[in-house]
Enzyme design. Sequence first.
Site: not given
Length: 378
Positions: A222, A261, A315
């Site tokens: 995460h 994702h 990210d």
Amino acid sequence: MTDTQIKYGLAGVVTDDTAVSKVMPESNSLTYRGYAVQDLATQCRFEETAYLIWNGELPTNDQLDAFIAKERSQRGISKDLLEVMRKFPKGAHPMATLRTAVSFLGLEDTEIEDHATDNLYDRSVSLYAKIPEIVAADFRLRNGKEPIAPRDDLGFSENFFHMCFGEVPAPEIVKCFDISMTLYAEHSFNASTFTARVIASSLSGVYSAVTGAIGSLKGPLHGGANEAVMHMLKEVGTAENAKAWMLDALATKKKIMGFGHRVYRSGDSRVPTMTDAYQKMVDIIGTDEAKMYWDMSRILDETMVAEKGIYPNLDFPAGPAYYLMGFEIPMFTPIFVMSRITGWTAHIMEQLGDNKLIRPLSNYTGPAQRDVPPMGDR
Ligand code: COA
């Protein structure tokens, strides 16, 4: 119950309504209260987005001034908390120290059992105002430096740089950081937000819910992925090595951090905006190392998409952008918390506005019911 009825990882399961944000996997897009996240990131400052997430509408000038004044009035953590932080083991991960520090804020809040929405809003702004100071103070203490107090004349992002480094960088760098704050702020029922809603649903209080959410975000699948991305770039080492590294990693079935994702399957609308911010950081920093990371990132991205059709998530550009801003890698996920506190608390308020205890069912797979054998027969 058959396996087909069980939604492992709750994948594809809709558990509640929300008016905070909308994730649209079919167009890879995301809106906060109806506004496209990339428009908010480039056209508004993070304070405006925070106000929007909590209040449902963008602020007028007067509302923004009042909101900024409210946030600044809530800055400043107690001497007691700072003393506790000085005693944290130096090797502890900053997400673990942040989790403990936020839990300590809960101990200091004497009205903790009060769940009224107005008080929740005040507490949300208080957490949003104090978490950056905790992150910055922890960074300085672990490096043997004294914490720097917040400055009331600085905006949210500028003040964070000031508390970390004792100075505010060029406006372009602050803007890149501010963009990342808006992009990270909210993302519907992701693991940490769902954790926050589950805890809030038992009426345990906002500090429990946020402490639990920090624990959830800490994991590398995460929020921890932005740190893992930078560790990966360091391991790859050079741009020349990037393609071979990726091919080898895929051949050996490694999980490539910063890619993939659960909801978006063909891209993430936050990525182009963050990639632009990352590129701007590379241009501003201008070093060979910065350019090398940029080239390496491009090659990893192209190779992953070509080989597996798996796209980068937020990210992937955020990790190296934070690195080039001068932040230590273990701070990246705490920085994510500084932003996501807005989304978490908006969801906690929404959950408590029409609460139903969250309690799913499970499919039992253990032994059938049996008698307890006497001790001598076991
Ligand atoms: N690297 C390599 N392979 C990946 C991958 C990645 N980052 N993400 C997905 N895959 C592969 C899976 O191994 C799987 O392959 P298989 O069918 O051969 O088993 C396939 O793609 C489908 O992925 P799936 O497991 O359905 O994805 P998920 O929805 O369970 O997982 C993540 C989503 C985010 C947990 C996963 O993509 C991941 O671990 N990414 C890396 C961590 C990360 O960046 N997290 C931040 C998320 S915002």
